[in-house]
Design an enzyme around this catalytic site. Sequence first.
Site, PDB file in Angstrom:
ATOM      1  N   LYS A   8       0.830  -1.201   0.000  1.00 47.13           N
ATOM      2  CA  LYS A   8       0.000   0.000   0.000  1.00 47.13           C
ATOM      3  C   LYS A   8       0.879   1.271   0.000  1.00 47.13           C
ATOM      4  O   LYS A   8       2.081   1.190   0.253  1.00 47.13           O
ATOM      5  CB  LYS A   8      -0.925  -0.045   1.216  1.00 47.13           C
ATOM      6  CG  LYS A   8      -1.913  -1.227   1.159  1.00 47.13           C
ATOM      7  CD  LYS A   8      -2.841  -1.250   2.360  1.00 47.13           C
ATOM      8  CE  LYS A   8      -3.840  -2.396   2.258  1.00 47.13           C
ATOM      9  NZ  LYS A   8      -4.825  -2.365   3.360  1.00 47.13           N
ATOM     10  N   TYR A  48     -11.465  -3.380  -4.178  1.00 46.23           N
ATOM     11  CA  TYR A  48     -12.174  -3.365  -2.902  1.00 46.23           C
ATOM     12  C   TYR A  48     -13.696  -3.377  -3.067  1.00 46.23           C
ATOM     13  O   TYR A  48     -14.418  -2.903  -2.179  1.00 46.23           O
ATOM     14  CB  TYR A  48     -11.720  -2.162  -2.073  1.00 46.23           C
ATOM     15  CG  TYR A  48     -10.348  -2.358  -1.452  1.00 46.23           C
ATOM     16  CD1 TYR A  48     -10.095  -3.437  -0.600  1.00 46.23           C
ATOM     17  CD2 TYR A  48      -9.302  -1.468  -1.705  1.00 46.23           C
ATOM     18  CE1 TYR A  48      -8.844  -3.621  -0.019  1.00 46.23           C
ATOM     19  CE2 TYR A  48      -8.044  -1.646  -1.120  1.00 46.23           C
ATOM     20  CZ  TYR A  48      -7.836  -2.724  -0.281  1.00 46.23           C
ATOM     21  OH  TYR A  48      -6.596  -2.904   0.300  1.00 46.23           O
ATOM     22  N   PHE A  56     -15.711   2.428   6.434  1.00 44.11           N
ATOM     23  CA  PHE A  56     -14.348   2.868   6.129  1.00 44.11           C
ATOM     24  C   PHE A  56     -14.051   2.952   4.633  1.00 44.11           C
ATOM     25  O   PHE A  56     -12.936   3.268   4.238  1.00 44.11           O
ATOM     26  CB  PHE A  56     -13.333   1.939   6.820  1.00 44.11           C
ATOM     27  CG  PHE A  56     -13.460   0.474   6.438  1.00 44.11           C
ATOM     28  CD1 PHE A  56     -12.857  -0.006   5.280  1.00 44.11           C
ATOM     29  CD2 PHE A  56     -14.188  -0.410   7.231  1.00 44.11           C
ATOM     30  CE1 PHE A  56     -12.962  -1.346   4.928  1.00 44.11           C
ATOM     31  CE2 PHE A  56     -14.298  -1.763   6.882  1.00 44.11           C
ATOM     32  CZ  PHE A  56     -13.690  -2.229   5.725  1.00 44.11           C
ATOM     33  N   ARG A  88      -1.258 -15.034   4.406  1.00 44.63           N
ATOM     34  CA  ARG A  88      -1.952 -14.238   5.418  1.00 44.63           C
ATOM     35  C   ARG A  88      -1.172 -14.247   6.731  1.00 44.63           C
ATOM     36  O   ARG A  88      -1.209 -13.290   7.506  1.00 44.63           O
ATOM     37  CB  ARG A  88      -3.378 -14.767   5.632  1.00 44.63           C
ATOM     38  CG  ARG A  88      -4.271 -14.697   4.389  1.00 44.63           C
ATOM     39  CD  ARG A  88      -4.743 -13.316   4.024  1.00 44.63           C
ATOM     40  NE  ARG A  88      -5.566 -12.699   5.036  1.00 44.63           N
ATOM     41  CZ  ARG A  88      -6.242 -11.560   4.841  1.00 44.63           C
ATOM     42  NH1 ARG A  88      -6.187 -10.938   3.677  1.00 44.63           N
ATOM     43  NH2 ARG A  88      -6.946 -11.049   5.801  1.00 44.63           N
ATOM     44  N   ASN A 115      -2.260  -0.269   6.964  1.00 40.34           N
ATOM     45  CA  ASN A 115      -1.664  -1.537   7.421  1.00 40.34           C
ATOM     46  C   ASN A 115      -0.719  -2.165   6.402  1.00 40.34           C
ATOM     47  O   ASN A 115      -0.567  -3.369   6.338  1.00 40.34           O
ATOM     48  CB  ASN A 115      -2.765  -2.495   7.893  1.00 40.34           C
ATOM     49  CG  ASN A 115      -3.762  -2.806   6.799  1.00 40.34           C
ATOM     50  OD1 ASN A 115      -3.599  -2.362   5.662  1.00 40.34           O
ATOM     51  ND2 ASN A 115      -4.774  -3.581   7.116  1.00 40.34           N
ATOM     52  N   HIS A 118      -1.822  -5.444   1.273  1.00 39.40           N
ATOM     53  CA  HIS A 118      -3.064  -6.158   0.966  1.00 39.40           C
ATOM     54  C   HIS A 118      -2.669  -7.545   0.490  1.00 39.40           C
ATOM     55  O   HIS A 118      -1.686  -7.684  -0.235  1.00 39.40           O
ATOM     56  CB  HIS A 118      -3.841  -5.454  -0.147  1.00 39.40           C
ATOM     57  CG  HIS A 118      -4.893  -6.331  -0.754  1.00 39.40           C
ATOM     58  ND1 HIS A 118      -6.161  -6.404  -0.229  1.00 39.40           N
ATOM     59  CD2 HIS A 118      -4.847  -7.209  -1.788  1.00 39.40           C
ATOM     60  CE1 HIS A 118      -6.855  -7.296  -0.937  1.00 39.40           C
ATOM     61  NE2 HIS A 118      -6.080  -7.791  -1.888  1.00 39.40           N
ATOM     62  N   GLU A 129      -8.414 -10.832  -8.267  1.00 38.06           N
ATOM     63  CA  GLU A 129      -7.532  -9.673  -8.079  1.00 38.06           C
ATOM     64  C   GLU A 129      -6.336  -9.643  -9.041  1.00 38.06           C
ATOM     65  O   GLU A 129      -5.963  -8.571  -9.529  1.00 38.06           O
ATOM     66  CB  GLU A 129      -7.043  -9.646  -6.622  1.00 38.06           C
ATOM     67  CG  GLU A 129      -8.186  -9.325  -5.652  1.00 38.06           C
ATOM     68  CD  GLU A 129      -7.844  -9.559  -4.185  1.00 38.06           C
ATOM     69  OE1 GLU A 129      -6.694  -9.935  -3.874  1.00 38.06           O
ATOM     70  OE2 GLU A 129      -8.740  -9.352  -3.338  1.00 38.06           O
TER      71      GLU A 129
HETATM   72  P1  IDP Z   1      -7.524  -7.521   5.026  1.00 33.24           P
HETATM   73  O1  IDP Z   1      -6.744  -6.433   4.308  1.00 33.24           O
HETATM   74  O2  IDP Z   1      -6.767  -8.059   6.188  1.00 33.24           O
HETATM   75  O3  IDP Z   1      -8.008  -8.586   4.087  1.00 33.24           O
HETATM   76  P2  IDP Z   1     -10.253  -6.501   5.053  1.00 33.24           P
HETATM   77  O4  IDP Z   1     -11.252  -6.791   6.103  1.00 33.24           O
HETATM   78  O5  IDP Z   1     -10.416  -7.179   3.715  1.00 33.24           O
HETATM   79  O6  IDP Z   1      -8.804  -6.807   5.666  1.00 33.24           O
HETATM   80  O7  IDP Z   1     -10.244  -4.943   4.852  1.00 33.24           O
HETATM   81  C1  IDP Z   1      -9.597  -4.351   3.746  1.00 33.24           C
HETATM   82  C2  IDP Z   1      -8.828  -3.140   4.188  1.00 33.24           C
HETATM   83  O8  IDP Z   1      -9.737  -2.136   4.631  1.00 33.24           O
HETATM   84  C3  IDP Z   1      -7.912  -3.377   5.385  1.00 33.24           C
HETATM   85  O9  IDP Z   1      -6.656  -3.884   5.005  1.00 33.24           O
HETATM   86  C4  IDP Z   1      -7.808  -1.993   5.983  1.00 33.24           C
HETATM   87  O10 IDP Z   1      -6.850  -1.204   5.288  1.00 33.24           O
HETATM   88  C5  IDP Z   1      -9.183  -1.419   5.723  1.00 33.24           C
HETATM   89  N1  IDP Z   1     -10.038  -1.596   6.909  1.00 33.24           N
HETATM   90  C6  IDP Z   1     -10.642  -2.736   7.309  1.00 33.24           C
HETATM   91  N2  IDP Z   1     -11.344  -2.536   8.435  1.00 33.24           N
HETATM   92  C7  IDP Z   1     -11.180  -1.241   8.756  1.00 33.24           C
HETATM   93  C8  IDP Z   1     -11.684  -0.411   9.818  1.00 33.24           C
HETATM   94  O11 IDP Z   1     -12.411  -0.851  10.703  1.00 33.24           O
HETATM   95  N3  IDP Z   1     -11.292   0.907   9.794  1.00 33.24           N
HETATM   96  C9  IDP Z   1     -10.477   1.413   8.816  1.00 33.24           C
HETATM   97  N4  IDP Z   1      -9.998   0.679   7.813  1.00 33.24           N
HETATM   98  C10 IDP Z   1     -10.347  -0.636   7.773  1.00 33.24           C
HETATM   99 MG    MG Z   2      -9.371  -8.523   2.499  1.00 33.70          MG
END
Ligand code: IDP
Ligand code: MG
Length: 142
Positions: A8, A48, A56, A88, A115, A118, A129
Amino acid sequence: MRTFVLIKPDGVRRGLAGEIVSRFERYGIRLVGLRIISMGRDRAEKLYAVHKGKPFYNDLMEYITSGPVAVMALEINLPAEDAIKMVRKVVGATNPLNAEMGSIRGDYGLIVSENIVHASDSKESADYEIPIFFNESDMVKY
Ligand code: IDP
Ligand code: MG
């Protein structure tokens, strides 16, 4: 199987791309595609799509298009389910606060909205994807 990982904008901006790539390489995971790109809104929405409508979502769109990202196709010599599990695990839990030390998010992340990486969460999502970012001819076999 083949799966998809994206570094990211904060990861690229902080100069962590090489470090993140090497985190996968050291397990014998093979890099079959790698590019640094500016992701437009169109590709961000595609990537996404499952999160559309979530609280979010708009912030996620802003953030993911805020700078260059690195896209990777990884080839892993494991059955699909195990390959996804492995990636993961290397990546760590979505919220860096819950991610184990030694995982990418655990070692470099601070907040859930930034974070670092992805990663596809299933074979189905990998198959969806990868083609958003790579043509079959962009990826190598070795
Ligand atoms: P993942 O990236 O671990 O698969 P997902 O649930 O698919 O997690 O969410 C996609 C992305 O959306 C996350 O990596 C994060 O950047 C963002 N995200 C997920 N949940 C939240 C939240 O509660 N607040 C803000 N951003 C979030
Ligand atoms: Mg995801």
